[in-house]
Design an enzyme around this catalytic site. Structure first.
Site, PDB file in Angstrom:
ATOM      1  N   GLU A  79       0.827  -1.205   0.000  1.00 26.65           N
ATOM      2  CA  GLU A  79       0.000   0.000   0.000  1.00 26.65           C
ATOM      3  C   GLU A  79       0.865   1.261   0.000  1.00 26.65           C
ATOM      4  OE1 GLU A  79      -2.984  -0.114  -0.624  1.00 26.65           O
ATOM      5  OE2 GLU A  79      -3.555  -2.181  -0.151  1.00 26.65           O
ATOM      6  N   ARG A  89     -18.314  -0.134   4.818  1.00 26.66           N
ATOM      7  CA  ARG A  89     -19.399  -0.807   4.119  1.00 26.66           C
ATOM      8  C   ARG A  89     -20.089  -1.816   5.016  1.00 26.66           C
ATOM      9  NH1 ARG A  89     -19.574  -5.489   1.575  1.00 26.66           N
ATOM     10  NH2 ARG A  89     -17.317  -5.751   1.695  1.00 26.66           N
ATOM     11  N   CYS A 142      -8.405  -1.479   7.914  1.00 24.90           N
ATOM     12  CA  CYS A 142      -7.015  -1.533   7.433  1.00 24.90           C
ATOM     13  C   CYS A 142      -6.490  -0.136   7.145  1.00 24.90           C
ATOM     14  CB  CYS A 142      -6.920  -2.408   6.189  1.00 24.90           C
ATOM     15  SG  CYS A 142      -7.096  -4.171   6.512  1.00 24.90           S
ATOM     16  N   HIS A 165      -1.465  -5.496   2.251  1.00 29.83           N
ATOM     17  CA  HIS A 165      -2.653  -6.348   2.218  1.00 29.83           C
ATOM     18  C   HIS A 165      -2.272  -7.714   1.662  1.00 29.83           C
ATOM     19  CE1 HIS A 165      -5.855  -3.077   2.580  1.00 29.83           C
ATOM     20  NE2 HIS A 165      -6.285  -4.054   3.348  1.00 29.83           N
TER      21      HIS A 165
END
Length: 213
Positions: A79, A89, A142, A165
């Site tokens: 990342e 979500r 995350c 990830h």
């Protein structure tokens, strides 16, 4: 000293490969002679950031690598950017579901990783571990932890940190599933490769690893 973190299971899952990978990578790095600590973080907004900050304060590492699961991705995702936005979500493990809230009120819009993601990408390719530089860590826990880490490291100028990830681990998937996954030893090896690369790299490589969309 090196600090590795992974997450507890979330979303009804029974395992989280990021934590298993962090523990196994810690053993690999300890075998190299490094002082390593692995810490499991709760998959909870706020509490995860506090647990990470407490670990950084306690261990004062020179390098921090946090890991999380990105089910559906086929590669190790290095990342690049953490954004100051929580937009969940699904609820976290404590039932929190923030929408369009800052990770840190008044904080910068984003932070870049301080790990050499391009050099790590090349090192992973050399080990035949599928990897990519990712331009988004999402807006769930995350990213929350990634942003909190980089914000906290402003107080520790000699400490570098970042986030990776990992895909599903093979054993998570039912027979016949078409979802991408990687074997557990490869996930652990990937984290160890990223750490080893960061320890020996002060200036990142200049190579194309961006995205067109």
């Amino acid at each position: 000293m090196i600090l590795l973190t992974g997450f507890e299971p979330f979303g009804g899952a029974t395992i989280n490969p990021s934590w298993a990978a962090a523990r196994s990578a810690a053993r690999l790095l300890a075998g190299d002679g490094h002082d390593v600590q692995a810490v499991e973080l709760p998959c909870v907004f706020g509490a995860s950031a506090r647990a990470l900050e407490d670990a950084v304060e306690r261990f004062r590492p020179e390098l921090v690598l946090c890991a999380g699961q990105a089910g559906g991705r086929a590669r190790i995702s290095l990342e690049r950017v953490a954004i100051n936005c929580d937009d969940a979500r699904i609820p976290d493990n404590a039932g929190n579901q923030p929408v369009d809230e800052p990770v840190v009120a008044g904080g910068p819009a984003a932070y870049f990783t301080s790990l050499p993601v391009k050099a790590a990408l090349a090192a992973l390719a050399a080990e035949q571990i599928p990897a990519e530089v990712s331009q988004s860590a999402g807006t769930y826990v995350c990213n929350h932890v990634f942003y909190a880490l980089m914000h906290a490291l402003r107080r520790y100028p000699d400490t570098r940190g970042g986030f990776v990830h990992v895909p599903y681990e093979d054993s998570q998937l039912p027979a016949g599933s078409s979802a991408p996954s990687l074997p557990a030893p490869q996930l652990a090896a990937a984290l160890a490769v990223v750490v080893r690369t960061a320890l020996r790299t002060t200036a990142d490589l200049r190579l194309a690893a961006g995205a067109t969309h």
